[in-house]
Design an enzyme around this catalytic site. Structure first.
Site, PDB file in Angstrom:
ATOM      1  CB  ILE A 159      -1.993  -2.013   4.963  1.00 58.40           C
ATOM      2  CG1 ILE A 159      -3.081  -1.034   5.324  1.00 58.40           C
ATOM      3  CG2 ILE A 159      -2.557  -2.682   3.617  1.00 58.40           C
ATOM      4  CD1 ILE A 159      -3.093   0.175   4.384  1.00 58.40           C
ATOM      5  CG  ASP A 192      -1.669   1.256   1.379  1.00 59.78           C
ATOM      6  OD1 ASP A 192      -2.909   1.143   0.544  1.00 59.78           O
ATOM      7  OD2 ASP A 192      -1.556   2.230   1.933  1.00 59.78           O
ATOM      8  NE  ARG A 195       9.246  -3.576  16.585  1.00 61.60           N
ATOM      9  CZ  ARG A 195       9.205  -2.055  16.931  1.00 61.60           C
ATOM     10  NH1 ARG A 195       9.168  -1.237  16.220  1.00 61.60           N
ATOM     11  NH2 ARG A 195       9.253  -2.077  18.313  1.00 61.60           N
ATOM     12  CE1 TYR A 238       0.595   7.837   2.404  1.00 61.42           C
ATOM     13  CE2 TYR A 238       1.187   5.587   1.915  1.00 61.42           C
ATOM     14  CZ  TYR A 238       0.468   6.402   2.618  1.00 61.42           C
ATOM     15  OH  TYR A 238      -1.003   6.105   3.172  1.00 61.42           O
ATOM     16  CG  HIS A 267      -4.663   9.720   0.261  1.00 65.80           C
ATOM     17  ND1 HIS A 267      -3.415   9.658  -0.122  1.00 65.80           N
ATOM     18  CD2 HIS A 267      -4.643   9.156   1.510  1.00 65.80           C
ATOM     19  CE1 HIS A 267      -2.628   9.125   1.015  1.00 65.80           C
ATOM     20  NE2 HIS A 267      -3.476   8.905   1.947  1.00 65.80           N
ATOM     21  CG  LEU A 289       0.086  -2.648  14.309  1.00 63.38           C
ATOM     22  CD1 LEU A 289       1.670  -2.879  14.007  1.00 63.38           C
ATOM     23  CD2 LEU A 289      -0.591  -3.830  15.067  1.00 63.38           C
ATOM     24  CG  ASN A 334       3.906  -6.411  12.218  1.00 67.00           C
ATOM     25  OD1 ASN A 334       3.913  -6.978  13.450  1.00 67.00           O
ATOM     26  ND2 ASN A 334       4.119  -5.401  11.859  1.00 67.00           N
ATOM     27  CE  LYS A 375      -3.486   4.559   0.536  1.00 70.06           C
ATOM     28  NZ  LYS A 375      -1.991   4.573   0.833  1.00 70.06           N
ATOM     29  CE  LYS A 379       5.524   3.019   9.446  1.00 67.45           C
ATOM     30  NZ  LYS A 379       5.804   4.662   9.696  1.00 67.45           N
ATOM     31  CB  SER A 380       7.450  -2.679  10.630  1.00 67.50           C
ATOM     32  OG  SER A 380       8.768  -2.674  11.360  1.00 67.50           O
ATOM     33  CB  VAL A 381      11.546   0.595   8.420  1.00 66.76           C
ATOM     34  CG1 VAL A 381      10.629   1.255   7.412  1.00 66.76           C
ATOM     35  CG2 VAL A 381      11.841   1.140   9.656  1.00 66.76           C
TER      36      VAL A 381
HETATM   37  P1  NAD Z   1       0.436   1.104  12.055  1.00 68.34           P
HETATM   38  O1  NAD Z   1      -0.458   1.023  12.644  1.00 68.34           O
HETATM   39  O2  NAD Z   1       0.954   0.370  11.094  1.00 68.34           O
HETATM   40  O3  NAD Z   1       1.772   1.366  13.057  1.00 68.34           O
HETATM   41  C1  NAD Z   1       3.199   1.240  12.649  1.00 68.34           C
HETATM   42  C2  NAD Z   1       4.105   1.777  13.554  1.00 68.34           C
HETATM   43  O4  NAD Z   1       3.978   0.728  14.781  1.00 68.34           O
HETATM   44  C3  NAD Z   1       5.602   1.390  13.103  1.00 68.34           C
HETATM   45  O5  NAD Z   1       5.948   2.694  12.845  1.00 68.34           O
HETATM   46  C4  NAD Z   1       6.442   1.025  14.452  1.00 68.34           C
HETATM   47  O6  NAD Z   1       6.548   2.167  15.211  1.00 68.34           O
HETATM   48  C5  NAD Z   1       4.996   0.155  15.113  1.00 68.34           C
HETATM   49  N1  NAD Z   1       5.149  -1.393  14.879  1.00 68.34           N
HETATM   50  C6  NAD Z   1       4.909  -1.895  13.903  1.00 68.34           C
HETATM   51  N2  NAD Z   1       5.092  -3.220  13.946  1.00 68.34           N
HETATM   52  C7  NAD Z   1       5.412  -3.346  15.368  1.00 68.34           C
HETATM   53  C8  NAD Z   1       5.721  -4.519  16.129  1.00 68.34           C
HETATM   54  N3  NAD Z   1       5.529  -5.961  15.405  1.00 68.34           N
HETATM   55  N4  NAD Z   1       5.743  -4.477  17.266  1.00 68.34           N
HETATM   56  C9  NAD Z   1       5.942  -3.198  17.964  1.00 68.34           C
HETATM   57  N5  NAD Z   1       5.603  -1.898  17.204  1.00 68.34           N
HETATM   58  C10 NAD Z   1       5.549  -2.161  16.161  1.00 68.34           C
HETATM   59  O7  NAD Z   1       0.724   2.672  11.275  1.00 68.34           O
HETATM   60  P2  NAD Z   1       0.574   3.347   9.959  1.00 68.34           P
HETATM   61  O8  NAD Z   1       1.923   3.340   9.233  1.00 68.34           O
HETATM   62  O9  NAD Z   1       0.055   4.764  10.199  1.00 68.34           O
HETATM   63  O10 NAD Z   1      -0.437   2.718   8.837  1.00 68.34           O
HETATM   64  C11 NAD Z   1      -0.186   1.469   8.332  1.00 68.34           C
HETATM   65  C12 NAD Z   1      -0.383   1.783   6.672  1.00 68.34           C
HETATM   66  O11 NAD Z   1      -1.771   2.343   6.423  1.00 68.34           O
HETATM   67  C13 NAD Z   1       0.712   3.084   6.368  1.00 68.34           C
HETATM   68  O12 NAD Z   1       1.952   2.722   6.196  1.00 68.34           O
HETATM   69  C14 NAD Z   1      -0.004   3.533   5.081  1.00 68.34           C
HETATM   70  O13 NAD Z   1       0.116   2.500   4.078  1.00 68.34           O
HETATM   71  C15 NAD Z   1      -1.684   3.328   5.410  1.00 68.34           C
HETATM   72  N6  NAD Z   1      -2.211   4.619   5.762  1.00 68.34           N
HETATM   73  C16 NAD Z   1      -2.914   5.105   5.201  1.00 68.34           C
HETATM   74  C17 NAD Z   1      -3.709   6.590   5.303  1.00 68.34           C
HETATM   75  C18 NAD Z   1      -4.850   7.051   4.447  1.00 68.34           C
HETATM   76  O14 NAD Z   1      -4.968   8.168   4.756  1.00 68.34           O
HETATM   77  N7  NAD Z   1      -5.153   6.412   3.657  1.00 68.34           N
HETATM   78  C19 NAD Z   1      -3.127   7.080   6.660  1.00 68.34           C
HETATM   79  C20 NAD Z   1      -2.010   6.497   7.279  1.00 68.34           C
HETATM   80  C21 NAD Z   1      -1.836   4.991   6.978  1.00 68.34           C
END
Ligand code: NAD
Length: 278
Positions: free
Chosen positions: A231, A47, A239, A52, A110, A192, A243, A77, A233-235
């Site tokens: 969806i 995604d 993790r 981005y 978006h 998350l 996930n 998006k 996210k982690s880098v």
């Molecule tokens: P998320 O809820 O996926 O949280 C990501 C964060 O949680 C990471 O940066 C890390 O700090 C922590 N994390 C991840 N895996 C973990 C683990 N196993 N243990 C502990 N901590 C962990 O947040 P996000 O990135 O805001 O949302 C996910 C995706 O949703 C985004 O990357 C994007 O693709 C999408 N998104 C879309 C919109 C939209 O407006 N459509 C807005 C925000 C995000």
């Protein structure tokens, strides 16, 4: 590694992996590395979004993976400033070029941006792009039921997906119910809760201990059992692997009730009704 993620079936019969990989706030070069790690770990859905600024890195990782195109599910998006029929057609071409693809699996508006009043024109361009075979499915993001109602009335294709903020503190029961009635898949962004505090909530930690899993896995498993597309996210490679590993256990009714009780209707992001940034 082959994928371990079962699909959901969208309202057009297309299969979408229920769990994918998000890359918001990941710089382009890092996104390339993270997406490569995710594909290696078995993710097949990614995604991204024009705003981005990591469609290029995402596309490079997809190409380098050597995976057949039909095994991948790519979402991008349209950003708010590109709403409108002609601007959408141009923005879509630019996204495809950055991704290095000739079609995406899912193209989303978006944000509804109510003050612009261009969502219907924008979606008509989406319908054209879909008819040309360049977006296999089309949908929206951050649309409230009132925005969806107006869009559905004025256009011919019911969105396949609405991607909205959704996590245990913002459970979006009314929106999920509305989507189910309309045949729209609910996709959870920030599943998350951006990790902020949610993963330390005692009820979630207790459920994790009970199942020998991590809090993140419990929250993702909760989404899966609710039927949401997620969806995370982690880098961090460990993790990223953690996930996607949410298919070997099941939350029971007691666990689900304990998570259900955590709803506070608490948004981390903007309220779509008043988010008019372009
Ligand atoms: P998320 O809820 O996926 O949280 C990501 C964060 O949680 C990471 O940066 C890390 O700090 C922590 N994390 C991840 N895996 C973990 C683990 N196993 N243990 C502990 N901590 C962990 O947040 P996000 O990135 O805001 O949302 C996910 C995706 O949703 C985004 O990357 C994007 O693709 C999408 N998104 C879309 C919109 C939209 O407006 N459509 C807005 C925000 C995000």
């Amino acid at each position: 590694m082959s994928s371990k993620v079962p699909p959901v079936i969208l309202n057009n019969g297309v299969e979408m992996p229920q769990l994918g990989f998000g890359v918001w706030q990941v710089p382009d070069a890092e996104a390339e590395r993270a997406v490569a790690t995710a594909l290696e770990a078995g993710y097949r859905s990614v995604d991204t979004a024009a705003v981005y600024e990591n469609e290029t890195g995402t596309g490079r990782a997809l190409a380098a993976s050597g995976l057949p195109r039909e095994e991948l599910f790519v979402t991008t998006k349209l950003w708010n400033s590109d709403q409108g029929y002609d601007a959408t057609m141009r923005a879509f071409d630019a996204s495809l070029a950055r991704l290095g693809l000739d079609r995406v699996d899912l193209y989303l508006i978006h944000w509804p941006v109510p003050a612009l009043g261009k969502a219907v024109d924008t979606y008509r361009a989406f319908e054209k792009i879909h008819a040309e075979g360049r977006a296999t499915s089309i949908g929206v993001s951050n649309f409230l039921p009132e925005h969806l109602e107006r869009l559905i009335e004025a256009t011919s294709i019911i969105p396949a997906v609405n991607q909205i903020e959704l996590h245990p503190r913002l459970q979006q029961r009314e929106a999920r119910e509305f989507h189910a009635q309309q045949g729209i898949a609910t996709e959870a962004w920030s599943p998350l809760g951006q990790g902020k505090g949610l993963l330390e909530v005692p009820a979630i930690v207790a459920i994790a201990q009970k199942h020998g899993r991590t809090p993140a896995q419990v929250v993702l498993r909760w989404h899966v059992q609710l039927g949401n597309v997620v969806i995370p996210k982690s880098v961090t490679p460990s993790r990223i692997v953690e996930n996607i590993d949410v298919y070997g256990f099941e939350l029971d009714t007691e666990d689900l009730a304990a998570i259900s009780a955590l709803n506070e209707n608490h948004r981390l992001g903007p309220d779509p009704a008043g988010f008019n940034v372009t």
